[in-house]
Design an enzyme around this catalytic site. Structure first.
Site, PDB file in Angstrom:
ATOM      1  CG  ASP A  13      31.335  39.500  38.760  1.00  0.00           C
ATOM      2  OD1 ASP A  13      32.326  38.752  38.809  1.00  0.00           O
ATOM      3  OD2 ASP A  13      31.112  40.239  37.782  1.00  0.00           O
ATOM      4  CB  SER A  14      35.007  41.927  39.561  1.00  0.00           C
ATOM      5  OG  SER A  14      34.639  41.516  38.260  1.00  0.00           O
ATOM      6  CB  CYS A  76      33.407  36.422  40.561  1.00  0.00           C
ATOM      7  SG  CYS A  76      35.065  36.950  40.085  1.00  0.00           S
ATOM      8  CD  GLU A 155      32.475  45.662  34.224  1.00  0.00           C
ATOM      9  OE1 GLU A 155      31.989  46.743  34.612  1.00  0.00           O
ATOM     10  OE2 GLU A 155      32.189  44.564  34.747  1.00  0.00           O
ATOM     11  CB  CYS A 187      35.287  35.069  32.770  1.00  0.00           C
ATOM     12  SG  CYS A 187      35.054  36.796  33.280  1.00  0.00           S
ATOM     13  CG  HIS A 189      32.553  40.278  33.000  1.00  0.00           C
ATOM     14  ND1 HIS A 189      32.834  39.949  34.296  1.00  0.00           N
ATOM     15  CD2 HIS A 189      32.405  41.628  32.973  1.00  0.00           C
ATOM     16  CE1 HIS A 189      32.852  41.052  35.029  1.00  0.00           C
ATOM     17  NE2 HIS A 189      32.587  42.087  34.254  1.00  0.00           N
TER      18      HIS A 189
HETATM   19  N1  DGL Z   1      33.524  38.047  36.182  1.00  0.00           N
HETATM   20  C1  DGL Z   1      34.685  37.646  36.865  1.00  0.00           C
HETATM   21  C2  DGL Z   1      35.064  36.208  36.641  1.00  0.00           C
HETATM   22  O1  DGL Z   1      34.152  35.416  36.470  1.00  0.00           O
HETATM   23  C3  DGL Z   1      35.850  38.579  36.977  1.00  0.00           C
HETATM   24  C4  DGL Z   1      36.242  39.397  35.833  1.00  0.00           C
HETATM   25  C5  DGL Z   1      37.290  40.389  36.273  1.00  0.00           C
HETATM   26  O2  DGL Z   1      36.947  41.228  37.096  1.00  0.00           O
HETATM   27  O3  DGL Z   1      38.420  40.300  35.824  1.00  0.00           O
HETATM   28  O4  DGL Z   1      36.200  35.838  36.684  1.00  0.00           O
END
Ligand code: DGL
Length: 273
Positions: A13-14, A76, A155, A187, A189
């Site tokens: 993931d990012s 992600c 984050e 997402c 997150h």
């Molecule tokens: N967690 C990621 C997603 O599912 C990316 C969030 C990001 O880095 O913008 O899209």
């Protein structure tokens, strides 16, 4: 090529978002080892171009292959939307993303056929969830909205905070007005903001966290390819964590949400891959 069934699964993931997927793999596939990569130097992905996300994903996949993973989970949505199709054919190991599993559950669960999707700008603009949902059930009306402030709030660790609640109230108002009965957390997150999103949306809206379905999809895939681990899950360091920056910050965060004690997170130079 013969793939080692006891090799780890690569998850990326990012940043910390993919830990919501890793957590479900730990719970549902306890014998599997994991190598996790969080691209903390280059987060967020959601506001970057498709070309950039494909380049980042290829670098991470090269790193994971060096770690000899047997399969890859793109944990992600943005990378799944932009890069999965591009990289799938370049690989001789299985790879899955998080978008299809989430769309499938939402299509099954919605009663009034009004489904909301929240995600990054990249994911929402790609329209990929809507395409899947329409393919699964053309009757479904899709309402999608990017929530770009959610990722930095996560984050930053502001999971239960009045500021986050205020932001969520603004972003999610439209979904209440549109009377969606199902909302995809598009997402990885966002499941970390689940209780805040729940407070805003109320008890009656089904919140779909694709992480659980993705873990089940991985289980199906490993079974089908005869790649399920025969290990006990008791090996030393079954889970290894790598990041591109701020390893200690990542480790503290991971320890706050995982059912596992993360002892070490290592920083690597992802640009060299
Ligand atoms: N967690 C990621 C997603 O599912 C990316 C969030 C990001 O880095 O913008 O899209």
């Amino acid at each position: 090529m013969k793939i080692d069934r006891n090799a780890p699964v690569g998850v990326f993931d990012s940043g910390v978002g993919g830990l919501t997927v890793a957590r479900e793999i730990m719970r549902n596939l306890p014998s599997e080892k994991i190598v996790y990569f969080g691209d903390t130097a280059r987060v967020p992905y959601g506001s970057k171009s498709k070309e950039t996300i494909i380049r980042y994903s290829r670098q991470i996949i090269r790193f994971l292959q060096e770690q000899q993973v047997k399969a890859i989970v793109v944990a992600c949505n943005t990378a799944s939307a932009f890069a999965l199709d591009a990289v799938r054919d370049e690989l001789d190991i299985p790879i899955i993303g998080v978008i299809e599993p989430g769309a499938r559950v939402a299509a099954e669960e919605t009663k009034n056929k009004r489904v909301g999707i929240i995600g990054t700008i990249g994911t929402v603009d790609s329209g990929i969830h809507a395409d899947y949902l329409k393919m699964l059930d053309p009757q479904i009306t899709v309402i999608a909205k990017a929530c770009p402030l959610f990722v930095p709030l996560v984050e930053e660790g502001w999971l239960h905070d009045s500021v986050t609640l205020e932001v969520a109230g603004r972003y999610l108002k439209e979904f209440k007005d549109e009377e969606v009965d199902t909302l995809i957390l598009g997402c990885t997150h966002y499941p970390l903001l689940r209780s805040t999103i729940r407070t805003v949306m109320g008890e009656d809206v089904r919140l779909v966290n694709p992480a659980y379905e993705t873990a089940l999809e991985l289980l199906r895939l490993l079974k089908e390819k005869d790649l399920l681990s025969t290990g006990t899950g008791q090996e030393e360091f079954p889970y290894r964590f790598y990041v591109s920056d701020l390893a200690d910050k990542f480790k503290d965060f991971a320890n706050s949400i995982l059912p596992y004690d993360v002892e070490m997170t290592q920083k690597i130079n992802i640009e060299k891959y």
